[in-house]
Design a protein around this motif. Structure first.
Motif, PDB file in Angstrom:
ATOM      1  N   ALA A 189      -5.094   8.325   6.632  1.00 39.78           N
ATOM      2  CA  ALA A 189      -6.573   7.868   6.558  1.00 39.78           C
ATOM      3  C   ALA A 189      -7.196   7.186   5.574  1.00 39.78           C
ATOM      4  N   GLN A 190      -6.020   6.759   4.745  1.00 38.73           N
ATOM      5  CA  GLN A 190      -6.514   5.844   3.659  1.00 38.73           C
ATOM      6  C   GLN A 190      -6.304   4.393   3.560  1.00 38.73           C
ATOM      7  N   SER A 245      -0.908   9.819   2.574  1.00 40.22           N
ATOM      8  CA  SER A 245      -1.977  10.737   2.635  1.00 40.22           C
ATOM      9  C   SER A 245      -2.566  10.030   3.590  1.00 40.22           C
ATOM     10  N   ALA A 285     -12.515  10.359   7.112  1.00 38.60           N
ATOM     11  CA  ALA A 285     -12.517   8.926   6.411  1.00 38.60           C
ATOM     12  C   ALA A 285     -12.229   7.740   7.294  1.00 38.60           C
ATOM     13  N   GLU A 314     -15.792   7.102   8.410  1.00 40.36           N
ATOM     14  CA  GLU A 314     -16.602   6.530   7.533  1.00 40.36           C
ATOM     15  C   GLU A 314     -16.420   4.945   7.382  1.00 40.36           C
ATOM     16  N   CYS A 315     -15.042   4.261   7.486  1.00 44.89           N
ATOM     17  CA  CYS A 315     -14.813   3.084   7.393  1.00 44.89           C
ATOM     18  C   CYS A 315     -15.175   2.557   8.617  1.00 44.89           C
ATOM     19  N   SER A 334      -9.637   1.896   4.589  1.00 39.52           N
ATOM     20  CA  SER A 334     -10.615   1.625   3.706  1.00 39.52           C
ATOM     21  C   SER A 334     -10.000   0.675   2.871  1.00 39.52           C
ATOM     22  N   PHE A 335      -8.759   0.922   2.438  1.00 39.16           N
ATOM     23  CA  PHE A 335      -8.066  -0.226   1.616  1.00 39.16           C
ATOM     24  C   PHE A 335      -8.053  -1.504   2.029  1.00 39.16           C
ATOM     25  N   PHE A 359       0.933  -1.178  -0.080  1.00 41.74           N
ATOM     26  CA  PHE A 359       0.012   0.196   0.078  1.00 41.74           C
ATOM     27  C   PHE A 359       0.955   1.254   0.153  1.00 41.74           C
ATOM     28  N   SER A 360       0.463   2.125  -0.821  1.00 37.70           N
ATOM     29  CA  SER A 360       1.140   3.529  -0.679  1.00 37.70           C
ATOM     30  C   SER A 360       0.541   4.405   0.324  1.00 37.70           C
TER      31      SER A 360
END
Lengths: 321, 272
Positions: B119-120, B117, B154, B157-158, B123-124, B113-114
């Motif tokens: 809080a991503q 940024s 975010a 949300e997840c 979700s991933f 995973f990159s």
């Protein structure tokens, strides 16, 4: 197996692009277990009602949470699925712009974003729902192909093409129900290869999405005035078919037509290419001017933005003076 | 086993400090890497199932680092457990290297995973876990976020979504080190994370993020049909006293003298 019969094509037109997309994905999912569909509480609006009941395990509602929707879609793609992530374009791309950039642009996860009712199709909903800027954002992000079908027949074709395409895709659905038919029968659609629908020596109209039909009508009006206009369906905005544009550089006028802001969409893409050419015709960019028009029904919205065939014909006549 | 993991964690901290000193840039995120070292040692040392020599194999547990600025801690861990080499680790922050300030997806290096940024990653990871469940695969997905990162919407949300869909093959670790870029988290944005995660209907555990046995127990605790979050209380800069709870080492250079002092303290006369 999806068949392109005249009666079927007419029924797709009645459904509009959203319903046609939902029907197509349902058909495709029957033969391809990799397909999953995601919605941010817009299942009905996305035409995915039957999909959600036919394949409940492969339909994921993320709730009203588009940033998460895009991230989850990317994770599903990383585990081998082909997710179709659907929402209204602003929420899917502008609200979740960072997620789109990182997961689809940077990491190149095999996600298909589907922008429902792009352009002015949600007319009465007002500017919050008008999808008129998302192309400007998406075009600047690397590695995302942008598909923009001209009618419901092309929506079927481009949904199939998005599935077959190895990489992230944005599928831009425009137009309302009872959409005009551009493609009356089966046709060959190759992503990145524009389709010349009409030849003409004086003017070249390059159009995308719902404006392709308007461009054809415009070309008819121009013919009545003795002006010979070519019409090109630029169904793929990225990668842009530069070869087909290069072939138009000898015309008196180059016109682009799109249901999107005049800044950052098809007109800009064409200008970016044409600007680098030594000899080029004048370009007329027809799109939605800056500002947020008042809400109204779809036809009225098009008129407010100068996108009816009568208005585009007049503007082209002016530009030729 | 606990001693083995503690030794691995000590070697990882040695690498973090040494590589930070030798990095060509004007500063390295050192203390966020040190706070999560015991968590990653436990994960890669005893919890996760994977083949270090075949790390691109699909059949394995996956770790996603969402607080990407702590990447050096991940790189040093990947090196300790034989997924990347010392030579590869020493390419950290060299122009054109795979090992950038923030991790870039690079499957051959075990980076899935990159990050960067914030809080991503959650979700991933949730999508990944959902996909594996859909395929009937038993593999687990682990994702680590920072407590400051939990400021981001975010994340929540997840949080709701993963609980609603009962994603019970997903484990989130919150590295609660109490500091974020602008200072102590309680001063920047006060959040009762225990209560928040419980309210989101996650299986919520709290433990000492430097206690290997407590971490192992938390990782092996049942999910009860829910996604599980382990809120690991940690110390930013853990193991190097002059870095601990010191805002200056969120991102900073490590001088030659600081390197010597840090290694002396970390090793306490021990040699590998």
């Amino acid at each position: 197996m999806i068949e392109f019969k005249p009666a079927t094509i007419r029924s797709w037109s009645m459904l509009g692009s959203r319903g046609t997309f939902g029907m197509t994905l349902l058909e495709l999912a029957h033969d391809d277990a990799r397909i999953v569909a995601l919605s941010g509480d817009l299942c009905k609006s996305s035409g995915l009602d039957r999909f959600s009941t036919t394949y409940p395990d492969r339909f994921i509602n993320t709730g009203i949470a588009e940033q998460n929707l895009v991230g989850v879609a990317a994770g599903l793609a990383a585990s081998g699925f082909v997710p179709f992530a659907t929402s209204f374009p602003n929420f899917l791309t502008l609200r979740a712009a960072e997620q789109v950039r990182l997961n689809l642009g940077y990491m190149q996860e095999n996600v298909k974003l589907v922008g429902l009712a792009s352009g002015l199709a949600t007319g009465m909903f007002g500017a919050t729902h008008h999808g008129i800027e998302e192309l400007a954002m998406l075009r600047s992000v690397s590695n995302i192909a942008i598909f923009s079908p001209a009618d419901c027949t092309a929506t079927v074709k481009m949904t199939q093409a998005a599935l077959a395409y190895d990489g992230p895709v944005y599928l831009r659905l425009t137009g309302g129900m009872r959409a005009p038919i551009v493609y009356k029968e089966d046709f060959e659609l190759i992503p990145g290869k524009a389709i010349t629908l009409r030849d003409g020596n004086d003017v070249a109209i390059i159009a995308t999405g719902s404006m392709v039909h308007v461009a054809l009508t415009t070309a008819g009006h121009l013919a009545d005035r003795g002006i010979d206009a070519a019409v090109i369906d630029m169904h793929t905005l990225k990668p842009l078919d530069e070869a087909v544009i290069a072939a138009q550089l000898g015309k008196k006028l180059l016109v682009t037509m799109e249901e999107h802001s005049m800044i950052g969409g098809l007109g800009s893409a064409v200008a970016e290419y044409v600007g680098g050419q030594a000899q080029r015709p004048k370009q007329l960019t027809i799109g939605i001017p800056q500002g947020y028009p008042h809400a109204g029904d779809y036809g009225w919205m098009l008129e407010q933005s100068g996108l009816t065939a009568e208005q585009t014909t007049a503007r082209i006549m002016d530009a030729l003076q | 086993m606990t001693q083995k993991i503690q030794d691995a964690a000590r070697r990882i901290r040695n690498r973090i400090i040494s590589v930070a000193h030798h990095a060509p840039s004007d500063g390295v995120h050192v203390s966020p890497a040190l706070s999560m070292t015991d968590i990653l040692s436990t994960l890669y040392g005893v919890v996760m199932q994977y083949d270090a020599q075949n790390i691109t194999c699909h059949d394995r547990d996956v770790f996603i680092l969402s607080k990407g600025h702590a990447a050096l801690g991940l790189y040093a861990t990947l090196c300790e457990f034989g997924i990347i080499s010392e030579a590869q680790l020493n390419e950290f922050e060299i122009n054109g290297s795979v090992l950038q300030v923030h991790p870039t997806k690079h499957p051959e290096y075990g980076i899935d995973f990159s990050g960067g940024s914030l809080a991503q990653g959650l979700s991933f990871a949730t999508g990944l876990a959902l996909g594996r469940r859909l395929k009937g695969e038993r593999w687990q997905t682990y994702v680590l976020v920072g407590d400051g990162e939990c400021n981001e919407g975010a994340i929540w949300e997840c949080a709701f979504m993963a609980a609603h869909h009962k994603v019970d093959n997903l484990t989130l670790i919150v590295d609660r080190n109490g500091l974020q870029s602008d200072g102590f988290t309680q001063d920047v944005m006060q959040m009762d994370l225990d209560a928040l995660w419980r309210a989101c209907q996650w299986e919520t555990l709290v433990c000492d993020g430097h206690d290997i046995e407590a971490l192992q127990a938390a990782f092996s605790a049942p999910h009860h049909g829910k996604p599980k979050v382990i809120i690991a209380n940690t110390v930013k800069g853990k193991g190097v006293s002059f870095m601990e709870n010191n805002k200056e080492f969120h991102r900073n250079r490590v001088s030659a003298q600081q390197l010597t002092d840090a290694l002396a303290e970390l090793n306490g006369g021990q040699h590998d």
